[in-house]
Write a protein that holds these residues in place. Sequence first.
Motif, mmCIF file in Angstrom:
data_model
loop_
_atom_site.group_PDB
_atom_site.id
_atom_site.type_symbol
_atom_site.label_atom_id
_atom_site.label_comp_id
_atom_site.label_asym_id
_atom_site.label_seq_id
_atom_site.Cartn_x
_atom_site.Cartn_y
_atom_site.Cartn_z
ATOM 1 N N THR A 69 0.837 -1.216 0.000
ATOM 2 C CA THR A 69 0.000 0.000 0.000
ATOM 3 C C THR A 69 0.866 1.257 0.000
ATOM 4 O OG1 THR A 69 -0.261 -0.109 2.419
ATOM 5 C CG2 THR A 69 -1.993 -1.141 1.079
ATOM 6 N N GLN A 70 1.990 1.213 0.703
ATOM 7 C CA GLN A 70 2.874 2.395 0.704
ATOM 8 C C GLN A 70 3.519 2.610 -0.662
ATOM 9 O OE1 GLN A 70 5.724 2.661 3.881
ATOM 10 N NE2 GLN A 70 4.151 2.713 5.477
ATOM 11 N N PHE B 217 -4.622 -7.029 -5.180
ATOM 12 C CA PHE B 217 -4.529 -5.595 -4.885
ATOM 13 C C PHE B 217 -4.830 -4.773 -6.141
ATOM 14 C CE2 PHE B 217 -2.289 -1.574 -4.763
ATOM 15 C CZ PHE B 217 -2.741 -1.047 -3.569
ATOM 16 N N THR C 80 -8.275 -2.434 -6.418
ATOM 17 C CA THR C 80 -8.050 -0.993 -6.271
ATOM 18 C C THR C 80 -7.919 -0.286 -7.620
ATOM 19 O OG1 THR C 80 -5.635 -1.164 -6.294
ATOM 20 C CG2 THR C 80 -6.730 -1.444 -4.157
ATOM 21 N N THR D 57 -7.170 -6.855 0.694
ATOM 22 C CA THR D 57 -6.321 -5.907 -0.036
ATOM 23 C C THR D 57 -7.042 -4.570 -0.204
ATOM 24 O OG1 THR D 57 -7.028 -6.872 -2.148
ATOM 25 C CG2 THR D 57 -4.955 -7.667 -1.227
ATOM 26 N N ALA E 28 -7.061 -2.667 3.134
ATOM 27 C CA ALA E 28 -5.717 -2.146 3.428
ATOM 28 C C ALA E 28 -5.455 -0.874 2.615
ATOM 29 C CB ALA E 28 -4.658 -3.202 3.112
ATOM 30 N N TRP E 29 -5.931 -0.871 1.377
ATOM 31 C CA TRP E 29 -5.742 0.299 0.512
ATOM 32 C C TRP E 29 -6.566 1.501 1.010
ATOM 33 C CZ3 TRP E 29 -2.706 2.935 -2.134
ATOM 34 C CH2 TRP E 29 -3.102 3.836 -3.127
ATOM 35 N N ASN E 30 -7.828 1.245 1.392
ATOM 36 C CA ASN E 30 -8.659 2.334 1.922
ATOM 37 C C ASN E 30 -8.019 2.951 3.154
ATOM 38 O OD1 ASN E 30 -10.541 2.125 -0.082
ATOM 39 N ND2 ASN E 30 -11.839 0.683 1.057
ATOM 40 N N GLU F 243 -4.751 2.994 3.863
ATOM 41 C CA GLU F 243 -3.565 3.755 3.442
ATOM 42 C C GLU F 243 -3.986 5.130 2.900
ATOM 43 O OE1 GLU F 243 -0.153 2.354 3.468
ATOM 44 O OE2 GLU F 243 0.136 4.525 3.430
ATOM 45 N N LYS F 244 -5.073 5.168 2.138
ATOM 46 C CA LYS F 244 -5.546 6.441 1.585
ATOM 47 C C LYS F 244 -6.012 7.372 2.699
ATOM 48 C CE LYS F 244 -8.382 4.790 -1.526
ATOM 49 N NZ LYS F 244 -9.363 4.703 -2.610
#
Length: 363
Positions: free
Chosen positions: A222-223, A296, A300, A342, A345-347, A349-350
């Motif tokens: 995600t980073q 991922f 996303t 996945t 985790a992305w939401n 990170e945003k």
Amino acid sequence: DHRDLHSFPTRRSSDLMKVLITGGTGFIGSHTVVSLQEQGFEVVIVDNLSNSDSAVLNRIAKITGKESYFYCEDICNRDALKNIFSEHQDIVAVIHFAAFKAVGESVEQPLKYYHNNITGLVSLLEEMKSARIPNIIFSSSATVYGQPENLPATEDSPVLPATSPYGNTKQINEQILRDFLLVNQDLKGISLRYFNPIGAHPGGLIGELPIGTPNNLMPFITQTAIGKHAELKVFGNDYNTPDGTAIRDYIHVVDLAEAHVVAMNALLNNSLKENYSVFNLGTGNGFSVLEVIQSFEKTTGVKLPYRIVERRPGDVEQIYASTKLANEVLGWKAKYSLDDMTLSAWNWEKRLSEQHFSYDDKV
Ligand code: UD1
């Protein structure tokens, strides 16, 4: 039957049970606090904030509408624990998350790991015993299996010599708990062996907060996707697996959190045969590094730059859990898919990049 030896009553749904969560502001701890509060438990958190942020407390309260009691203390501090147990004489159980968990750092600084992870559990158990707290759940890890000869790994798969001080502390802690509970049959404990917890609470209010460059796959993905790293390094594609990359059993942290509530109820209802039990917590499905990347990208819509590099020393080729015991004995089963993991985790990170944990958010 040892279960008759102590007079702890069967839990009624109307009872508000109070539990102590060590490491309750951490990644798995915070999600478990949410699940416990949603199931009607009262929560006392002790955390020294060495790898977490006090803003998490407000985030938890925003999700559940409930406050937690919070003590910013080190669990190696016996006086602090004594004080907490005397201020909350109605605590019925402890879930012990507070520990260091970076494999590489544990090789560099073994005493830091042995001190915190071993002394921490010993001091907690001693104080629990003197405060007569009858139940403990311990955060263990699939790392105790090393590379199992047979897959899926069952709870009686051999525990192999640890390859890092971190892994060794998990093995020693399980042994300490087993030895302690053998001679304290009126107390009960469970070790939960986590496979690879990833993902975040669906609302994006809590998640993993790695300090520095993450070692683990999901936060690194995600980073990278958000632009903090140029590319993900995939550690090895010459493993004996279908696509050559290593296989793990990734589990959504919300599923993992709920498993703690189920395990807690099993302890409080005296529904387990032995006073010490061990359960794997995974989905039972293995996914390769490339499959995680594909999931991922699909969920996303973000393309992930990655490159195959050498294997990472100490990594096992493949491991996934047998979940039979947790399914049958606890009645627990993971619900979320890899895509759910996945995407959440992305939401997270945003959300992290939009609105940092601001100072106002702290308590
Ligand atoms: C590791 C530890 C485990 C610990 C857990 C949580 C070992 C063998 N395992 O699990 O004990 O409980 O972390 O801290 O030490 N990968 C990449 N690129 C990256 C990062 C990871 O390809 O940048 C790959 C790894 O090679 C592995 C998979 O992704 O195949 C998962 O790695 P990771 O998230 O670090 O977890 P584990 O190594 O399984």
